[in-house]
Design a protein around this motif. Sequence first.
Motif, mmCIF file in Angstrom:
data_model
loop_
_atom_site.group_PDB
_atom_site.id
_atom_site.type_symbol
_atom_site.label_atom_id
_atom_site.label_comp_id
_atom_site.label_asym_id
_atom_site.label_seq_id
_atom_site.Cartn_x
_atom_site.Cartn_y
_atom_site.Cartn_z
ATOM 1 N N PHE A 28 75.862 48.508 37.453
ATOM 2 C CA PHE A 28 75.638 47.130 37.913
ATOM 3 C C PHE A 28 74.235 46.702 37.527
ATOM 4 C CE2 PHE A 28 73.979 44.300 41.324
ATOM 5 C CZ PHE A 28 74.797 43.209 41.078
ATOM 6 N N SER A 29 74.148 45.554 36.906
ATOM 7 C CA SER A 29 72.862 44.991 36.528
ATOM 8 C C SER A 29 72.660 43.720 37.352
ATOM 9 C CB SER A 29 72.898 44.671 35.028
ATOM 10 O OG SER A 29 71.640 44.275 34.613
ATOM 11 N N PRO A 30 71.700 43.717 38.287
ATOM 12 C CA PRO A 30 71.605 42.587 39.220
ATOM 13 C C PRO A 30 71.108 41.319 38.537
ATOM 14 C CG PRO A 30 69.770 44.091 39.541
ATOM 15 C CD PRO A 30 70.673 44.743 38.534
ATOM 16 N N PRO A 31 71.582 40.153 38.978
ATOM 17 C CA PRO A 31 71.054 38.894 38.448
ATOM 18 C C PRO A 31 69.591 38.706 38.859
ATOM 19 C CG PRO A 31 72.618 38.466 40.234
ATOM 20 C CD PRO A 31 72.633 39.948 39.984
ATOM 21 N N SER A 32 68.879 37.828 38.143
ATOM 22 C CA SER A 32 67.441 37.665 38.397
ATOM 23 C C SER A 32 67.168 37.028 39.758
ATOM 24 C CB SER A 32 66.804 36.827 37.287
ATOM 25 O OG SER A 32 67.461 35.582 37.226
ATOM 26 N N SER A 33 68.209 36.443 40.380
ATOM 27 C CA SER A 33 68.030 35.869 41.724
ATOM 28 C C SER A 33 67.863 36.959 42.779
ATOM 29 C CB SER A 33 69.247 35.008 42.085
ATOM 30 O OG SER A 33 70.419 35.802 42.086
ATOM 31 N N TYR A 34 68.207 38.189 42.447
ATOM 32 C CA TYR A 34 68.096 39.277 43.429
ATOM 33 C C TYR A 34 66.633 39.527 43.780
ATOM 34 C CZ TYR A 34 72.924 40.923 43.871
ATOM 35 O OH TYR A 34 74.250 41.051 44.194
ATOM 36 N N ILE A 35 66.425 40.009 45.013
ATOM 37 C CA ILE A 35 65.079 40.222 45.533
ATOM 38 C C ILE A 35 64.636 41.656 45.200
ATOM 39 C CG2 ILE A 35 63.805 40.382 47.727
ATOM 40 C CD1 ILE A 35 66.083 38.187 48.612
ATOM 41 N N VAL A 36 63.425 41.805 44.696
ATOM 42 C CA VAL A 36 62.892 43.132 44.347
ATOM 43 C C VAL A 36 62.950 44.042 45.573
ATOM 44 C CG1 VAL A 36 60.775 44.358 43.656
ATOM 45 C CG2 VAL A 36 61.435 42.223 42.500
ATOM 46 N N PRO A 37 63.492 45.241 45.512
ATOM 47 C CA PRO A 37 63.802 46.031 44.306
ATOM 48 C C PRO A 37 65.192 45.794 43.696
ATOM 49 C CG PRO A 37 64.140 47.383 46.238
ATOM 50 C CD PRO A 37 63.642 46.051 46.736
ATOM 51 N N ARG A 38 65.892 44.770 44.131
ATOM 52 C CA ARG A 38 67.179 44.346 43.537
ATOM 53 C C ARG A 38 68.318 45.344 43.770
ATOM 54 N NH1 ARG A 38 63.921 41.780 38.980
ATOM 55 N NH2 ARG A 38 63.661 39.722 39.890
ATOM 56 N N THR A 39 68.131 46.609 43.367
ATOM 57 C CA THR A 39 69.102 47.658 43.720
ATOM 58 C C THR A 39 68.326 48.924 44.035
ATOM 59 O OG1 THR A 39 69.358 48.483 41.464
ATOM 60 C CG2 THR A 39 70.886 46.746 42.149
ATOM 61 N N TRP A 61 75.651 50.872 46.605
ATOM 62 C CA TRP A 61 74.187 50.940 46.550
ATOM 63 C C TRP A 61 73.608 49.890 47.496
ATOM 64 C CZ3 TRP A 61 77.458 49.575 42.577
ATOM 65 C CH2 TRP A 61 77.543 48.216 42.286
ATOM 66 N N GLU A 62 72.307 49.972 47.744
ATOM 67 C CA GLU A 62 71.597 48.890 48.439
ATOM 68 C C GLU A 62 71.527 47.719 47.465
ATOM 69 O OE1 GLU A 62 67.792 50.312 49.814
ATOM 70 O OE2 GLU A 62 68.697 51.868 51.054
ATOM 71 N N ASN A 63 71.964 46.571 47.920
ATOM 72 C CA ASN A 63 72.204 45.419 47.053
ATOM 73 C C ASN A 63 71.404 44.228 47.601
ATOM 74 O OD1 ASN A 63 74.018 44.273 44.897
ATOM 75 N ND2 ASN A 63 74.693 42.985 46.618
ATOM 76 N N TYR A 64 70.239 43.942 46.978
ATOM 77 C CA TYR A 64 69.274 42.984 47.522
ATOM 78 C C TYR A 64 69.557 41.565 47.052
ATOM 79 C CZ TYR A 64 66.669 47.096 49.075
ATOM 80 O OH TYR A 64 66.290 48.273 49.689
ATOM 81 N N SER A 65 70.742 41.072 47.411
ATOM 82 C CA SER A 65 71.112 39.697 47.053
ATOM 83 C C SER A 65 70.350 38.722 47.939
ATOM 84 C CB SER A 65 72.617 39.517 47.238
ATOM 85 O OG SER A 65 72.971 39.857 48.568
ATOM 86 N N PRO A 66 70.148 37.469 47.440
ATOM 87 C CA PRO A 66 69.473 36.475 48.282
ATOM 88 C C PRO A 66 70.307 36.179 49.533
ATOM 89 C CG PRO A 66 69.988 35.582 46.082
ATOM 90 C CD PRO A 66 70.533 36.964 46.132
ATOM 91 N N GLU A 67 69.614 35.875 50.654
ATOM 92 C CA GLU A 67 70.328 35.545 51.898
ATOM 93 C C GLU A 67 70.057 34.093 52.271
ATOM 94 O OE1 GLU A 67 70.267 39.169 54.781
ATOM 95 O OE2 GLU A 67 68.527 39.373 53.462
ATOM 96 N N PRO A 68 71.012 33.400 52.979
ATOM 97 C CA PRO A 68 72.364 33.849 53.280
ATOM 98 C C PRO A 68 73.246 33.873 52.023
ATOM 99 C CG PRO A 68 72.087 31.550 53.967
ATOM 100 C CD PRO A 68 70.761 32.018 53.445
ATOM 101 N N PRO A 69 74.460 34.478 52.086
ATOM 102 C CA PRO A 69 74.985 35.259 53.208
ATOM 103 C C PRO A 69 74.270 36.597 53.300
ATOM 104 C CG PRO A 69 76.434 35.522 51.321
ATOM 105 C CD PRO A 69 75.362 34.542 50.903
#
Length: 369
Positions: A28-39, A61-69
């Motif tokens: 999985f390659s996280p999109p740039s909107s993800y928050i560091v460390p992203r994964t 994995w830990e998945n640092y997507s923007p919130e919400p949701p």
Amino acid sequence: MTAILLLLWAVSVCALTTVPPYTGRTIFSPPSSYIVPRTLYARTLLIPQDGADQNVLLATWENYSPEPPHVWFPIFRSVDLGQTWTPFSNVTDTQNGWGLRYQPFLYELTETIGTFPAGTVLLAGNSIPTNLSNTQIDVYASPDKGRTWKFVSHVAAGGEAIPDNGLTPVWEPFITTFNHQIVLYYSDQRDPLHGQKLAHQVSSNLLTWGPIVNDVALPTFSDRPGMTTIAQLPNGKYILTYEYGGAPEGGFAVYFRVSSSPLTFDSVAGSVIRAATGELPTSSPNVAWTAHGGANGTIIVSANSHTGVFVNTALAAPGSPWTYVATNATRSYTREVRILPSNNQILLTGGGTLGGSANSVTGTILQLP
Ligand SMILES: *[C@@H]1O[C@H](CO)[C@@H](O)[C@H](O)[C@H]1NC(C)=O
Ligand SMILES: *[C@@H]1O[C@H](CO)[C@@H](O)[C@H](O)[C@H]1NC(C)=O
Ligand SMILES: *[C@@H]1O[C@H](CO)[C@@H](O)[C@H](O)[C@H]1NC(C)=O
Ligand SMILES: *[C@@H]1O[C@H](CO)[C@@H](O)[C@H](O)[C@H]1NC(C)=O
């Protein structure tokens, strides 16, 4: 009749057991909107038979997507031993309104536990609100090999998700089965005698959990043993590896304990892992055992500090040598060692480094000699 035989033949030859070694294959390659460390903190599960396919891998994995949701644990699936992956399902917090944030762990029940049949897939993880005010180790279950998920039980509730001594979080669940019961291990900062200790609780039905039992609880308050993982050895013993914040070797040196029961690690002494050639693994270890490599098989330990792994072919007997084996995988925080069906290949899965701004989830095959 012929059709049935052909079908059985097709099913048996389609079970992929080895794969040409690959390096850094993207899961999985996280999109740039993800928050560091992203994964971060990747985990897998090998499912021998999932109804549709054999030797299926799931990854999370830990998945640092923007919130919400609120954040969730993604489940990706591979039917070719990690060469290709597809999104499969999500495990979402249905209880706390906080999200499923840190330290996922996947496990397949080896026998019926309470109302949960053998083959049920479990996910344990840390539910934490966006502001990190609480930690809660929860268990979810999938009756259909990771396709759908339901909440099972709360195991341990702790304070804010900050790893400072004197605060009271819980961290890093790990599951095994012993004597027809489920044992859930975790790191625990709630005991006023220990900045952090390792402990477990046992359940015979996955719904109610027994008392907290120490596994590694050191006399110096500021010591921080952390990150339990365990492997069963062919002599009936169990090896626990952990990072030891406060170790005399410094830098969260990786230690191990060997016990005849996975419930009594507290009564045996720990030893540091150091390769015969001098390498000293530190931080976020992960252990597995494979039957490959001689009469004792091979114990394999990965740590945050090294791209290679540390192996022992003497059942981690006192004083037995550890050997450093190079790999082509990159370092990762709590990089996982997964034994593949052939026993002579392992999958190293990483979610990247602590604080890494370019993290992604990748897998590398190591061919054992
Ligand atoms: C998981 O949830 C995210 C966010 O809602 C969604 O975009 C994605 O499609 C979901 N994945 C699956 C496999 O359902
Ligand atoms: C943190 O978030 C939780 C859950 O949303 C909320 O109950 C709590 O009041 C928040 N704490 C602070 C200090 O904002
Ligand atoms: C197996 O482990 C024992 C120690 O537990 C050791 O004495 C023995 O040499 C090992 N055997 C092999 C084949 O490595
Ligand atoms: C690392 O990659 C090189 C080049 O592809 C390959 O020759 C070597 O066998 C690999 N080493 C390991 C330990 O997989």
